[in-house]
Design a protein around this motif. Structure first.
Motif, PDB file in Angstrom:
ATOM      1  N   VAL A 104       0.761  -1.190  -0.044  1.00  0.00           N
ATOM      2  CA  VAL A 104      -0.049   0.120   0.267  1.00  0.00           C
ATOM      3  C   VAL A 104       1.039   1.291  -0.007  1.00  0.00           C
ATOM      4  CG1 VAL A 104      -1.588   1.428   1.444  1.00  0.00           C
ATOM      5  CG2 VAL A 104      -2.042  -0.992   1.132  1.00  0.00           C
TER       6      VAL A 104
ATOM      7  N   PRO B  33      -2.499   1.143  -6.266  1.00  0.00           N
ATOM      8  CA  PRO B  33      -3.700   0.400  -5.927  1.00  0.00           C
ATOM      9  C   PRO B  33      -3.860  -1.011  -6.755  1.00  0.00           C
ATOM     10  CG  PRO B  33      -4.327   2.504  -5.802  1.00  0.00           C
ATOM     11  CD  PRO B  33      -2.926   2.428  -6.168  1.00  0.00           C
TER      12      PRO B  33
ATOM     13  N   VAL C 255      -8.116  -0.533  -2.994  1.00  0.00           N
ATOM     14  CA  VAL C 255      -8.569   0.405  -2.104  1.00  0.00           C
ATOM     15  C   VAL C 255      -9.257  -0.186  -1.082  1.00  0.00           C
ATOM     16  CG1 VAL C 255     -10.533   2.122  -1.783  1.00  0.00           C
ATOM     17  CG2 VAL C 255      -9.124   2.261  -3.812  1.00  0.00           C
TER      18      VAL C 255
ATOM     19  N   ALA D  71      -6.703  -2.081   0.942  1.00  0.00           N
ATOM     20  CA  ALA D  71      -6.022  -1.116   1.899  1.00  0.00           C
ATOM     21  C   ALA D  71      -6.771  -0.776   3.269  1.00  0.00           C
ATOM     22  CB  ALA D  71      -5.915   0.092   1.129  1.00  0.00           C
TER      23      ALA D  71
ATOM     24  N   LEU E 131      -1.363   6.069   3.405  1.00  0.00           N
ATOM     25  CA  LEU E 131      -2.127   5.784   2.666  1.00  0.00           C
ATOM     26  C   LEU E 131      -2.007   6.793   1.535  1.00  0.00           C
ATOM     27  CD1 LEU E 131      -5.265   5.170   4.720  1.00  0.00           C
ATOM     28  CD2 LEU E 131      -4.175   3.579   3.399  1.00  0.00           C
TER      29      LEU E 131
ATOM     30  N   GLN F  86      -4.054   8.235  -1.622  1.00  0.00           N
ATOM     31  CA  GLN F  86      -4.253   7.610  -2.818  1.00  0.00           C
ATOM     32  C   GLN F  86      -5.659   6.709  -2.945  1.00  0.00           C
ATOM     33  OE1 GLN F  86      -0.785   5.642  -5.173  1.00  0.00           O
ATOM     34  NE2 GLN F  86      -0.220   5.355  -3.357  1.00  0.00           N
ATOM     35  N   TYR F  87      -6.174   6.830  -1.689  1.00  0.00           N
ATOM     36  CA  TYR F  87      -7.188   5.549  -1.581  1.00  0.00           C
ATOM     37  C   TYR F  87      -8.584   6.577  -0.931  1.00  0.00           C
ATOM     38  CZ  TYR F  87      -3.727   2.272  -1.592  1.00  0.00           C
ATOM     39  OH  TYR F  87      -2.484   1.423  -2.095  1.00  0.00           O
ATOM     40  N   GLU F  88      -9.385   6.842  -2.090  1.00  0.00           N
ATOM     41  CA  GLU F  88     -10.538   7.827  -1.813  1.00  0.00           C
ATOM     42  C   GLU F  88     -11.565   7.058  -0.841  1.00  0.00           C
ATOM     43  OE1 GLU F  88     -14.224  10.039  -4.205  1.00  0.00           O
ATOM     44  OE2 GLU F  88     -12.634   8.833  -5.312  1.00  0.00           O
TER      45      GLU F  88
ATOM     46  N   ILE G 122     -11.254   6.190   2.305  1.00  0.00           N
ATOM     47  CA  ILE G 122     -10.624   5.098   3.126  1.00  0.00           C
ATOM     48  C   ILE G 122     -11.072   5.133   4.471  1.00  0.00           C
ATOM     49  CG2 ILE G 122      -8.553   6.114   3.784  1.00  0.00           C
ATOM     50  CD1 ILE G 122      -8.975   2.568   2.492  1.00  0.00           C
TER      51      ILE G 122
END
Length: 398
Positions: free
Chosen positions: A27, A32, A232, A235, A304, A307-309, A311
């Motif tokens: 991660v 992703p 995602v 993660a 993170l 990068q991870y909407e 989350i």
């Protein structure tokens, strides 16, 4: 706290630490798509382990304790023969699927990974069945140590995913080889797998449903939304996933113990063992969630990296799922000790159906959060149903 349980918790911390570490590294240092690619392989491997558990390792830990010596020997020979055949079939199937879906160059790696992992699982189960958690810890410590060394070297010449899979294959084989020093030759006529199949078939049905729910959603999300969406979701899950395995750590020690209690005519003692486990696991979950909440700003900024909407909410739902998994795993171990495999199969099937039906809503434009919510709801259905089966049965026997 007794020594086998302490060693089991240490062992689980070691194996969970490896899983958490590798996913966190992916991660933090990849993207992703790479996380999703590895997650697909990890899910497939865990499906193989789950089915192997239903057919081989669970019978080792449920059917052998409490039996007389002659019966144990006959069942042990039958399980050993079935295990050898099963590993060969699983390795061949893994090679075929990997070759068709990800290229024939990875087929040998997939076969080696599955064969070595299942071999290690068998040796671990033998140690667990006689409550020799020191042996189980030695197997896993060697496996993870060798894995880390091989991965470090493989990363110099391979991409992250094949490098990690190669290390896992070699490490598992090394761990299994350690167990050869404790091997005991059993001289007895085989009881035949038919003596095991009566209960194992329900265990297999339950395992198929459980794996379809807990691993199959990865493939379903990948099909509906792609590997990036899988990345995602994973993660968010990785932060609380190690907690999910705490129930397994407890059950490794508690299941053979509860089996012996029930065989000795002490079902109340087995239920007391379960209640103590449920209380301890709930307290552990509370401590883990508190730490995650305190560390969340740092995790979001440093691991993170934006990068991870969405989350934060996904991680919160997965945390609830982890607690439900811990408690349902503990109750399922008690039901296995009672050899209530048919009832467990029904529970697993319904839990799977509910979870995957909600995951399918991704195909209608729902956000990927719905997949995590579906997994949580499915797990809660199974938890409530099993609790009713175990504790309502207790009330009717008073």
């Amino acid at each position: 706290m007794n020594r086998p349980l302490v060693l089991s918790l240490i062992d689980q911390a070691l194996t969970s630490g490896w899983s958490f570490g590798v996913m966190t590294a992916l991660v933090a240092f990849t993207d992703p798509v790479t996380v999703g690619h590895f997650a697909l392989y990890a899910a497939a491997l865990l499906i193989a382990v789950g089915l192997h558990g239903a057919l081989i390792t669970t019978p080792m830990n449920v059917m052998l304790p409490g039996r007389d010596q002659a019966t144990r020997a006959g069942l042990a020979v039958a399980l050993a023969r079935a295990d050898a055949i099963g590993r060969l079939i699983a390795a061949g199937f893994a090679a075929l699927v990997a070759g068709l879906l990800d290229g024939w160059s990875v087929a040998p790696l997939a076969a080696a990974l599955v064969a070595a992992t299942l071999w290690r699982e068998t040796e671990r189960a033998r140690a667990i069945g006689i409550e020799r958690m020191d042996r189980c810890l030695a197997i896993d410590a060697v496996a993870i140590g060798v894995t880390l060394v091989v991965v470090a070297g493989a990363l110099l010449v391979l991409a992250p995913v094949p490098a990690i899979l190669s290390g896992m294959a070699v490490g598992s084989a090394a761990g299994a080889l350690v167990a050869r020093r404790w091997a005991e030759r059993v001289e007895a006529p085989s009881a035949g797998y038919g003596a095991i199949w009566g209960d194992a078939r329900y265990g297999l049905i339950g395992a198929l449903a459980t794996e379809a729910q807990d691993r199959g959603y990865v493939f379903l999300v990948g099909l509906l939304r792609g590997e990036a969406a899988v990345g995602v979701l994973q993660a968010g899950r990785v932060l609380s996933a190690p907690l999910s395995l705490a129930g397994t750590a407890w059950g490794r020690v508690a299941r053979p113990r509860m089996t012996r209690m029930i065989a000795a005519g002490d079902p109340a003692g087995a239920r007391r063992e379960l209640v103590r486990g449920l209380v301890g696991l709930t307290l552990l979950a509370g401590a883990v969630f508190l730490v995650l909440a305190l560390l969340w700003p740092w995790i979001e900024a440093r691991v993170l990296r934006g990068q991870y909407e969405g989350i934060a909410m996904i991680a919160a739902v997965w945390a609830g799922h982890a607690l439900a998994v811990v408690l349902s795993t503990a109750i399922s171990f008690h039901m296995q000790a009672e050899e209530r495999f048919e009832e467990l199969a029904r529970v697993s099937f319904m839990s799977c159906a509910v979870a995957l039906a909600l995951v399918l809503l991704l195909g209608f434009g729902f956000p990927i959060l719905i997949a995590a919510c579906g997994m949580l709801v499915g797990e809660l259905v199974g938890l409530v149903w099993m609790a009713i089966l175990v504790f309502a049965r207790r009330e009717t026997r008073r």
